[in-house]
Design a protein around this motif. Structure first.
Motif, PDB file in Angstrom:
ATOM      1  N   THR A 101       0.849  -1.147   0.023  1.00  0.00           N
ATOM      2  CA  THR A 101       0.009  -0.078  -0.076  1.00  0.00           C
ATOM      3  C   THR A 101       0.973   1.251  -0.077  1.00  0.00           C
ATOM      4  OG1 THR A 101      -0.073   0.283   2.376  1.00  0.00           O
ATOM      5  CG2 THR A 101      -1.776  -1.160   1.430  1.00  0.00           C
ATOM      6  N   VAL A 102       0.409   2.342  -0.211  1.00  0.00           N
ATOM      7  CA  VAL A 102       0.979   3.574  -0.457  1.00  0.00           C
ATOM      8  C   VAL A 102       1.481   3.769   1.063  1.00  0.00           C
ATOM      9  CG1 VAL A 102       0.711   6.148  -0.752  1.00  0.00           C
ATOM     10  CG2 VAL A 102      -0.378   4.669  -2.561  1.00  0.00           C
ATOM     11  N   ASP A 103       0.666   3.561   2.143  1.00  0.00           N
ATOM     12  CA  ASP A 103       1.005   4.113   3.525  1.00  0.00           C
ATOM     13  C   ASP A 103       2.190   3.049   3.855  1.00  0.00           C
ATOM     14  OD1 ASP A 103      -1.023   5.768   3.549  1.00  0.00           O
ATOM     15  OD2 ASP A 103      -2.458   4.627   4.626  1.00  0.00           O
ATOM     16  N   ASP A 104       2.207   1.893   3.401  1.00  0.00           N
ATOM     17  CA  ASP A 104       3.398   0.952   3.892  1.00  0.00           C
ATOM     18  C   ASP A 104       4.614   1.608   3.244  1.00  0.00           C
ATOM     19  OD1 ASP A 104       1.649  -0.592   5.429  1.00  0.00           O
ATOM     20  OD2 ASP A 104       1.584  -2.112   3.983  1.00  0.00           O
ATOM     21  N   ARG A 105       4.480   2.039   1.935  1.00  0.00           N
ATOM     22  CA  ARG A 105       5.684   2.526   1.430  1.00  0.00           C
ATOM     23  C   ARG A 105       6.234   3.751   1.834  1.00  0.00           C
ATOM     24  NH1 ARG A 105       8.391   2.721  -3.858  1.00  0.00           N
ATOM     25  NH2 ARG A 105      10.044   4.075  -3.260  1.00  0.00           N
ATOM     26  N   THR A 106       5.328   4.637   2.218  1.00  0.00           N
ATOM     27  CA  THR A 106       5.490   5.831   2.872  1.00  0.00           C
ATOM     28  C   THR A 106       6.218   5.913   4.316  1.00  0.00           C
ATOM     29  OG1 THR A 106       3.834   7.140   1.590  1.00  0.00           O
ATOM     30  CG2 THR A 106       4.663   8.397   3.610  1.00  0.00           C
ATOM     31  N   SER A 107       5.589   5.032   4.987  1.00  0.00           N
ATOM     32  CA  SER A 107       6.039   4.641   6.371  1.00  0.00           C
ATOM     33  C   SER A 107       7.646   4.152   6.328  1.00  0.00           C
ATOM     34  CB  SER A 107       5.175   3.715   6.965  1.00  0.00           C
ATOM     35  OG  SER A 107       5.673   3.204   8.108  1.00  0.00           O
ATOM     36  N   ALA A 108       7.884   3.077   5.412  1.00  0.00           N
ATOM     37  CA  ALA A 108       9.343   2.576   5.356  1.00  0.00           C
ATOM     38  C   ALA A 108      10.223   3.716   4.674  1.00  0.00           C
ATOM     39  CB  ALA A 108       9.190   1.526   4.562  1.00  0.00           C
ATOM     40  N   ASP A 109       9.603   4.395   3.929  1.00  0.00           N
ATOM     41  CA  ASP A 109      10.520   5.584   3.446  1.00  0.00           C
ATOM     42  C   ASP A 109      10.936   6.759   4.431  1.00  0.00           C
ATOM     43  OD1 ASP A 109      10.675   4.647   0.836  1.00  0.00           O
ATOM     44  OD2 ASP A 109       9.123   5.973  -0.179  1.00  0.00           O
ATOM     45  N   TRP A 110      10.088   7.178   5.119  1.00  0.00           N
ATOM     46  CA  TRP A 110      10.181   8.042   6.210  1.00  0.00           C
ATOM     47  C   TRP A 110      10.998   7.631   7.316  1.00  0.00           C
ATOM     48  CZ3 TRP A 110       6.682   8.662  10.948  1.00  0.00           C
ATOM     49  CH2 TRP A 110       6.932   9.838  11.779  1.00  0.00           C
ATOM     50  N   VAL A 111      11.007   6.112   7.785  1.00  0.00           N
ATOM     51  CA  VAL A 111      11.871   5.528   8.860  1.00  0.00           C
ATOM     52  C   VAL A 111      13.363   5.641   8.213  1.00  0.00           C
ATOM     53  CG1 VAL A 111      12.375   3.655  10.135  1.00  0.00           C
ATOM     54  CG2 VAL A 111      10.184   4.433   9.987  1.00  0.00           C
ATOM     55  N   SER A 112      13.310   5.160   6.965  1.00  0.00           N
ATOM     56  CA  SER A 112      14.831   5.130   6.282  1.00  0.00           C
ATOM     57  C   SER A 112      15.325   6.562   6.139  1.00  0.00           C
ATOM     58  CB  SER A 112      14.594   4.669   4.802  1.00  0.00           C
ATOM     59  OG  SER A 112      14.139   3.324   4.816  1.00  0.00           O
ATOM     60  N   PHE A 113      14.535   7.617   5.577  1.00  0.00           N
ATOM     61  CA  PHE A 113      14.886   8.935   5.733  1.00  0.00           C
ATOM     62  C   PHE A 113      15.670   9.420   6.973  1.00  0.00           C
ATOM     63  CE2 PHE A 113      14.391  13.478   6.192  1.00  0.00           C
ATOM     64  CZ  PHE A 113      14.832  14.073   5.020  1.00  0.00           C
ATOM     65  N   MET A 114      14.718   9.122   8.280  1.00  0.00           N
ATOM     66  CA  MET A 114      15.299   9.671   9.483  1.00  0.00           C
ATOM     67  C   MET A 114      16.484   8.743  10.105  1.00  0.00           C
ATOM     68  SD  MET A 114      11.648  10.242  11.958  1.00  0.00           S
ATOM     69  CE  MET A 114      10.869   8.591  11.142  1.00  0.00           C
ATOM     70  N   LEU A 115      16.821   7.410   9.599  1.00  0.00           N
ATOM     71  CA  LEU A 115      17.995   6.646   9.972  1.00  0.00           C
ATOM     72  C   LEU A 115      19.119   7.424   9.255  1.00  0.00           C
ATOM     73  CD1 LEU A 115      18.916   4.464  11.488  1.00  0.00           C
ATOM     74  CD2 LEU A 115      18.421   2.979   9.476  1.00  0.00           C
ATOM     75  N   LEU A 116      18.824   7.894   8.058  1.00  0.00           N
ATOM     76  CA  LEU A 116      19.853   8.333   7.186  1.00  0.00           C
ATOM     77  C   LEU A 116      20.293   9.944   7.854  1.00  0.00           C
ATOM     78  CD1 LEU A 116      19.093   7.217   3.682  1.00  0.00           C
ATOM     79  CD2 LEU A 116      21.060   6.522   4.796  1.00  0.00           C
ATOM     80  N   THR A 117      19.462  10.387   8.231  1.00  0.00           N
ATOM     81  CA  THR A 117      19.606  12.043   8.601  1.00  0.00           C
ATOM     82  C   THR A 117      19.736  12.325  10.049  1.00  0.00           C
ATOM     83  OG1 THR A 117      17.221  12.507   8.417  1.00  0.00           O
ATOM     84  CG2 THR A 117      18.703  12.674   6.225  1.00  0.00           C
ATOM     85  N   GLY A 118      18.815  11.616  10.955  1.00  0.00           N
ATOM     86  CA  GLY A 118      19.098  11.975  12.161  1.00  0.00           C
ATOM     87  C   GLY A 118      17.983  13.297  12.325  1.00  0.00           C
ATOM     88  N   THR A 119      17.194  13.233  11.775  1.00  0.00           N
ATOM     89  CA  THR A 119      16.160  14.218  11.916  1.00  0.00           C
ATOM     90  C   THR A 119      15.203  14.070  12.819  1.00  0.00           C
ATOM     91  OG1 THR A 119      15.158  13.653   9.915  1.00  0.00           O
ATOM     92  CG2 THR A 119      16.388  15.761   9.611  1.00  0.00           C
ATOM     93  N   ARG A 120      14.485  14.996  13.321  1.00  0.00           N
ATOM     94  CA  ARG A 120      13.239  14.833  14.306  1.00  0.00           C
ATOM     95  C   ARG A 120      11.907  14.459  13.629  1.00  0.00           C
ATOM     96  NH1 ARG A 120      16.011  19.450  16.193  1.00  0.00           N
ATOM     97  NH2 ARG A 120      17.218  19.282  18.166  1.00  0.00           N
ATOM     98  N   LYS A 121      10.947  13.870  14.255  1.00  0.00           N
ATOM     99  CA  LYS A 121       9.834  13.514  13.815  1.00  0.00           C
ATOM    100  C   LYS A 121       9.247  14.394  13.108  1.00  0.00           C
ATOM    101  CE  LYS A 121       5.637  11.495  15.466  1.00  0.00           C
ATOM    102  NZ  LYS A 121       4.707  11.021  16.836  1.00  0.00           N
ATOM    103  N   THR A 122       9.055  15.467  13.312  1.00  0.00           N
ATOM    104  CA  THR A 122       8.009  16.510  12.846  1.00  0.00           C
ATOM    105  C   THR A 122       8.788  17.175  11.700  1.00  0.00           C
ATOM    106  OG1 THR A 122       6.707  16.920  14.895  1.00  0.00           O
ATOM    107  CG2 THR A 122       6.616  18.641  13.006  1.00  0.00           C
ATOM    108  N   GLU A 123      10.261  17.393  11.891  1.00  0.00           N
ATOM    109  CA  GLU A 123      10.744  18.299  10.809  1.00  0.00           C
ATOM    110  C   GLU A 123      10.962  17.148   9.520  1.00  0.00           C
ATOM    111  OE1 GLU A 123      14.159  19.566  14.222  1.00  0.00           O
ATOM    112  OE2 GLU A 123      14.842  18.089  12.574  1.00  0.00           O
ATOM    113  N   SER A 124      11.007  15.780   9.722  1.00  0.00           N
ATOM    114  CA  SER A 124      11.087  14.768   8.606  1.00  0.00           C
ATOM    115  C   SER A 124       9.787  14.726   7.856  1.00  0.00           C
ATOM    116  CB  SER A 124      11.868  13.658   8.944  1.00  0.00           C
ATOM    117  OG  SER A 124      11.109  13.208   9.868  1.00  0.00           O
ATOM    118  N   GLY A 125       8.690  14.684   8.793  1.00  0.00           N
ATOM    119  CA  GLY A 125       7.337  14.342   8.428  1.00  0.00           C
ATOM    120  C   GLY A 125       6.869  15.308   7.640  1.00  0.00           C
ATOM    121  N   SER A 126       7.170  16.484   8.110  1.00  0.00           N
ATOM    122  CA  SER A 126       6.419  17.657   7.319  1.00  0.00           C
ATOM    123  C   SER A 126       7.331  18.412   6.402  1.00  0.00           C
ATOM    124  CB  SER A 126       6.128  18.836   8.490  1.00  0.00           C
ATOM    125  OG  SER A 126       7.405  19.224   8.844  1.00  0.00           O
TER     126      SER A 126
END
Length: 437
Positions: free
Chosen positions: A259-284
């Motif tokens: 699903t789109v939601d599953d892909r977005t969720s995995a992409d987002w967590v991958s983004f934070m692991l690579l950047t160390g950004t905070r939840k709201t900073e990266s999510g928005s």
């Protein structure tokens, strides 16, 4: 004051027939029966207003006091009676103008006091989030959400009650109740309540510095009895020897997402692991703040915790991740409408939630925890990123820059901020994280 050289016995007929001489803005015809009573007639003869001109006894103050318009509702006999009543006051040394001003001020003060005693916590909150300003500007959306949550959840039964009814002992009882399940939430809740009640006090502060509402903030009194428990430093993270396994798992989830939601969720967590950004900073994160040509992404000050907007370089894996999101293939007809809506979103990680962007990834983080061998939260990814920085030899100064921790050190802020060095650092971090297990 106008000289009384136009004196006549005023009658209703005379008042209605008198006219203003040509070339004058108005004329006053004075009554010979009650000294000081007159009627002012405008140039057009459409407005006829009774007035009294008289001196307050014991002063040199001569007043010209409006009584009212002829026939609206005043007739000459009523105007004379009112003029006589005013003269009695003035002969007693009472200034009707000052008296009326004092009454208006007293009525206003009484109205303010009534409002102060009846304003509810919800009303104070609504005023606070709309008008409160910090040194950085308006309150951030995340701060507003926290305040609204505490008022409507933890303090729901107080929300529509007058704030004047909030007492110290009730605060202690509620603080203790919330502390049983979450000391940190209790501390946050009552820190917000203290700010709201201080705002309420300031809303009704008088010109002479008095506080008709909450002379003393009850939460401030409560904190003398109940000190918030200091929050223990958190030290959870993905163990370094499991980071690469976590990345491999995320890659599989991204590739196999149904699903789109599953892909977005995995992409987002991958983004934070690579950047160390905070939840709201990266999510928005907005697509408008992603620059593929420059190889950077920007976190604006209004979403960053410390309000310090920053532009950071993208590593090669991060660029590939974002490009893959930008270039998602056309979906099947079944989900076409939803996917088109998401692809047109301004957010890199959109969601159907109220905010429009992703705010949680429970299933993905559960999978991360299973691979890591310990419970891992979203913010733990930030601590994991810092661990990787140390593992690959990123200096402390540049690690603070990459995590957007403002340093008071002159060297760190103005000299250890080479863009080339930061680019090399993010490449080294990403290379270490994405290496094969």
């Amino acid at each position: 004051m106008e000289a009384k050289d136009n004196v006549k016995r005023l009658t209703n007929t005379l008042v209605e027939s008198a006219a203003c001489p040509s070339g004058r803005p108005n004329v006053i015809v004075w009554d010979d029966k009650v000294k000081g009573l007159g009627v002012r007639i405008n140039a057009a003869g459409t407005v006829r207003t009774y007035l009294l001109q008289y001196r307050v006894k014991g002063t040199r103050q001569e007043r010209q006091i409006k009584i009212g318009r002829h026939n609206d509702p005043w007739r000459i006999d009523q105007a004379r009676a009112k003029a006589m009543a005013l003269k009695v006051e003035m002969l007693d040394g009472v200034d009707p103008v000052v008296r009326d001003q004092q009454k208006v001020e007293a009525d206003r003060a009484a109205a303010v006091l009534t409002e102060a005693q009846t304003i509810t916590l919800r009303q104070v909150m609504e005023h606070y989030v709309q008008h409160q300003r910090t040194r950085h500007g308006a309150l951030r959306a995340a701060s507003i959400r926290d305040i609204e949550r505490h008022v409507t959840v933890n303090l729901a039964d107080w929300a529509d009650e007058p704030v004047a009814s909030i007492k110290r002992d009730a605060c202690i009882e509620r603080f203790d109740a919330i502390s049983e399940s979450s000391p940190s939430q209790a501390a946050q809740c009552f820190a917000n309540l203290r700010a709201l009640l201080n705002h309420a006090r300031d809303m009704f502060e008088t010109d002479d510095g008095e506080y008709p509402l909450l002379a003393v903030n009850p939460v401030q009194r409560m904190f003398k009895k109940r000190k918030p428990k200091p929050e223990k430093p958190r030290d959870t993270r993905v163990p370094l020897d499991r980071v690469r396994a976590v990345w491999a798992m995320l890659e599989k989830r991204r590739a196999a997402a149904r699903t789109v939601d599953d892909r977005t969720s995995a992409d987002w967590v991958s983004f934070m692991l690579l950047t160390g950004t905070r939840k709201t900073e990266s999510g928005s994160l907005l697509w408008s703040n992603v620059d593929f040509e420059a190889g950077t992404f920007h976190l604006p000050g209004d979403v960053v915790k410390n309000h310090n907007g920053i532009t950071l370089p993208m590593s090669t894996p991060l660029r590939a991740l974002l490009k893959s999101r930008r270039e998602l293939p056309e979906p099947s007809e079944k989900v076409a409408e939803r996917r088109r809506a998401e692809r047109s979103s301004e957010y890199v990680f959109p969601s159907w939630g109220r905010l429009g962007y992703i705010t949680d990834a429970d299933a993905t983080m559960q999978a991360v925890s299973e691979v890591a061998g310990t419970r891992v939260t979203i913010h733990d990814l930030r601590r994991t990123f810092v661990d990787v920085c140390a593992q690959v030899g990123v200096s402390a100064d540049r690690e603070r820059l990459l995590t957007n921790h403002i340093s008071g050190d002159v060297h760190a802020r103005h000299y250890a901020n080479s863009k080339q060095a930061l680019t090399a650092d993010v490449e080294a971090i990403a290379k270490w994280i994405t290496a094969e297990v």
